[in-house]
Design an enzyme around this catalytic site. Structure first.
Site, short mmCIF file in Angstrom:
data_model
loop_
_atom_site.label_atom_id
_atom_site.label_comp_id
_atom_site.label_asym_id
_atom_site.label_seq_id
_atom_site.Cartn_x
_atom_site.Cartn_y
_atom_site.Cartn_z
NE ARG A 166 38.28 34.86 48.63
CZ ARG A 166 38.24 36.00 47.92
NH1 ARG A 166 37.25 36.88 48.09
NH2 ARG A 166 39.16 36.24 47.01
CG ASP A 195 37.25 34.49 44.61
OD1 ASP A 195 38.42 34.19 44.29
OD2 ASP A 195 36.84 35.66 44.64
CG HIS A 268 39.40 36.06 41.64
ND1 HIS A 268 39.66 36.09 42.99
CD2 HIS A 268 39.89 37.23 41.14
CE1 HIS A 268 40.25 37.24 43.29
NE2 HIS A 268 40.41 37.95 42.19
CG ASP A 334 38.18 40.48 40.54
OD1 ASP A 334 37.56 39.57 39.95
OD2 ASP A 334 38.45 40.43 41.75
CD GLU A 335 42.46 41.10 43.03
OE1 GLU A 335 43.14 41.75 43.81
OE2 GLU A 335 41.69 40.20 43.42
CD1 TRP A 401 37.86 46.29 41.20
CD2 TRP A 401 39.20 46.36 42.99
NE1 TRP A 401 38.97 45.53 40.91
CE2 TRP A 401 39.81 45.56 42.01
CE3 TRP A 401 39.86 46.55 44.20
CZ2 TRP A 401 41.06 44.95 42.18
CZ3 TRP A 401 41.11 45.94 44.39
CH2 TRP A 401 41.69 45.15 43.38
CE1 TYR A 426 36.09 47.27 47.07
CE2 TYR A 426 37.79 45.73 47.72
CZ TYR A 426 36.93 46.22 46.77
OH TYR A 426 36.89 45.66 45.52
CG PHE A 427 31.89 48.25 54.52
CD1 PHE A 427 32.47 49.46 54.16
CD2 PHE A 427 30.51 48.20 54.65
CE1 PHE A 427 31.70 50.59 53.92
CE2 PHE A 427 29.73 49.33 54.42
CZ PHE A 427 30.33 50.52 54.05
CB THR A 478 33.79 37.11 54.31
OG1 THR A 478 33.83 36.09 53.29
CG2 THR A 478 32.58 37.98 54.11
C1 ACM Z 1 38.35 43.09 43.95
O1 ACM Z 1 38.48 43.67 45.03
N1 ACM Z 1 39.27 42.25 43.53
C2 ACM Z 1 37.19 43.29 43.13
#
Ligand code: ACM
Length: 544
Positions: A166, A195, A268, A334-335, A401, A426-427, A478
């Protein structure tokens, strides 16, 4: 003249650590005992005497001591030394008594400091504790109290992640970030390299991943949910060359840090299909590299299950393993939206031919293919918890996560886990509820919640599954961190809390005491590094 005067002033400065009070160390060590009697006087006459296999670490140690105090100590390999030194820091290999992973023993006596460890990681961990005993200013002598510290981590996996897609950060900042990990006795840097918004490592086998996939035409301005959406219209991107990556890997290796690269598939993947539309469910389409955030179910970003895609995956993961030496390679997972697979006749035909009952089974199929390629290169797969939804082989390590429920479901199936829950690890989430705080993802993860998080939830212990959790990790996405100063602001002081949450035995954690040590030893360190941090952590707690 002024320089000479300054030099004269420096000559007179010595630093005396108080012999009575315990030094403030983060993370809190397992055992620390102040010993009676005289301590150790560190001056330029002190040598570093090392086991000869640790010369690079001894040189790193020398540089860190010099950077911090101005004292440059000579380094000797123990077997080259003719006469014993009057004043020395000995780096001693001992794999017999220091038999836990990453354990170290630091002993400070009159005339000598002895830092013993079985391997590089234990050694570097011990160096960090020693460095925290020293002042952060130029001095000519340092008086250290006599003490003994026996220390080792609670978890074997202690990680920090950084998304360089990002927003991308300079090589020097990646090294600085690795130094942050080292200082905090973390051992794994999870480098999120691909990504939807860009491809960030140099690839030779598929060059359009860099010439097309590494660049986006524009970037969203402001928050993802702002209406109407606004864009800056500026081309943005870049990638790390192989030479830069090797330089970073070498830097990490000296410090005992493992670098796990992530190549996120089969979702992604927008940057990938922008470069090679033939890997998408719509090969006739010209895709752009994503310019907005949060693509899930909104824009097509999945790989299609066809021969070209699998050939690509085999080749590109092979190239990745040739570059990165880590045992584990992160394949994302993921996702992954199922929409685009559902809408694509060719994907449906593939699923039928392979006997895959639904799109979740297809997701598992992708993961199994790549895990198989990795196995051929002697590597293992790690992925986000969604990959455990289907019937995946439990040899794959799960990075959770989600919440405790998802983690427990994976552990019951037999998977081992790294815990990196959105809440509180998660920061990219806010650390205050101040509406004027710098833009972040909606969500509230204050320092206190990070500190108090226990990676082993009670339900795991109750079901006899605690051993399935090998550690934890904090993640730094980010989208709203355009510059490294913002990354620093978002990770500090929360990263210092993660360090203790993953290192210190649960029974020795104490939040008020941590805050005191943070202020005594760690905040001055952020200043010394010229790093920014969120300063209002005392005002924002779990009750707010
Ligand atoms: C994630 O936060 N999609 C790993």
């Amino acid at each position: 003249m002024i320089r000479m005067l300054l030099a004269l002033m420096v000559v007179c400065i010595s630093f005396i650590a108080s012999a009575q009070s315990k030094p403030a160390i983060v993370p809190e060590p397992v055992q620390m005992e102040m010993l009676p009697g005289k301590g150790f006087q560190l001056t330029v006459a002190t040598s570093i005497v090392t086991d000869s296999s640790w010369m690079v670490q001894a040189n790193y140690f020398q540089q860190e001591i010099a950077r911090q105090t101005g004292l440059t100590l000579p380094v000797w390999a123990a077997n080259d030394m003719k006469t014993p030194k009057k004043s020395a820091i000995y780096l001693v290999k001992d794999s017999v008594s220091l038999n836990r992973p990453e354990m170290y023993l630091l002993q400070v006596y009159q005339g000598a400091v002895k830092l013993s460890a079985a391997g590089v990681r234990g050694l570097v961990n011990g160096m960090q504790s020693f460095l925290q005993l020293l002042p952060l200013r130029v001095v000519t002598s340092i008086e250290l109290p006599a003490l003994s510290m026996l220390d080792y981590p609670r978890f074997t996996y202690r990680g920090m992640h950084l998304d360089v897609v990002r927003h991308i950060f300079p090589v020097d900042y990646i090294k600085k970030y690795i130094d942050y990990l080292t200082f905090h006795k973390l051992n794994t840097f999870h480098w999120h390299l691909t990504d939807d918004q860009g491809w960030r490592w140099e690839v030779n086998s598929y060059p359009k991943l860099n010439s097309i996939g590494s660049w986006r035409d524009s970037t969203l301005i402001g928050h993802f949910k702002d209406q109407p959406a606004r864009y800056d219209g500026k081309r943005y991107g870049g990638f790390y060359t192989k030479a830069e990556i090797r330089e970073i890997l070498e830097y990490a290796a000296v410090r005992g840090i493992t670098v796990i690269p992530e190549l996120d598939i089969p979702g992604h993947s927008r940057a990938t299909i922008a470069a090679y539309p033939e890997f998408s469910t719509r090969p006739d389409t010209t895709w752009n590299v994503a310019t907005t955030w949060g693509m899930y179910n909104r824009q097509n970003n999945v790989l299609a299950p066809n021969a070209a895609s699998f050939s690509f995956l085999r080749t590109v993961f092979q190239e990745l393993t040739e570059l990165f030496p880590s045992t584990y390679i992160h394949l994302g997972g993921d996702e992954c939206s199922k929409l685009w697979w559902k809408q694509d006749p060719a994907t449906q035909v593939f699923m039928k031919e392979k006997g895959l009952k639904d799109e979740t089974a297809l997701q598992t199929y992708f993961i199994e293919q790549v895990a198989g390629y990795l196995k051929e290169s002697g590597r293992k797969a790690i992925g986000w918890h969604e990959i455990a939804e289907g019937e995946l082989d439990t040899a794959t390590l799960i990075m959770n996560w989600g919440n405790e429920k998802q983690a427990l479901a994976a552990a019951r199936k037999g998977f081992s886990l790294v815990m990196s829950p959105g809440k509180p690890f998660y920061f990219d989430h806010y650390q205050s509820k101040d509406p004027k705080d710098s833009l972040a993802i909606h969500g509230y993860n204050p320092l206190e919640a990070v500190y108090k998080y226990d990676p082993v939830p009670a339900a795991f212990s109750k079901e006899g599954l605690a051993h399935k959790i090998i550690g934890g990790q904090a993640n730094v996405w980010t989208e709203y961190m355009e510059y490294s100063t913002k990354v620093d602001y978002m990770i500090f002081p929360r990263m210092s809390a993660v360090s203790e949450a993953l290192w210190t035995p649960a029974g020795r954690k104490n939040y008020p005491d941590f805050l005191n040590r943070l202020e005594k030893t760690i905040i001055p360190r952020y200043q010394f590094w010229n790093s920014s941090w969120f300063p209002h952590y005392r005002q924002w707690g779990m009750r707010d």
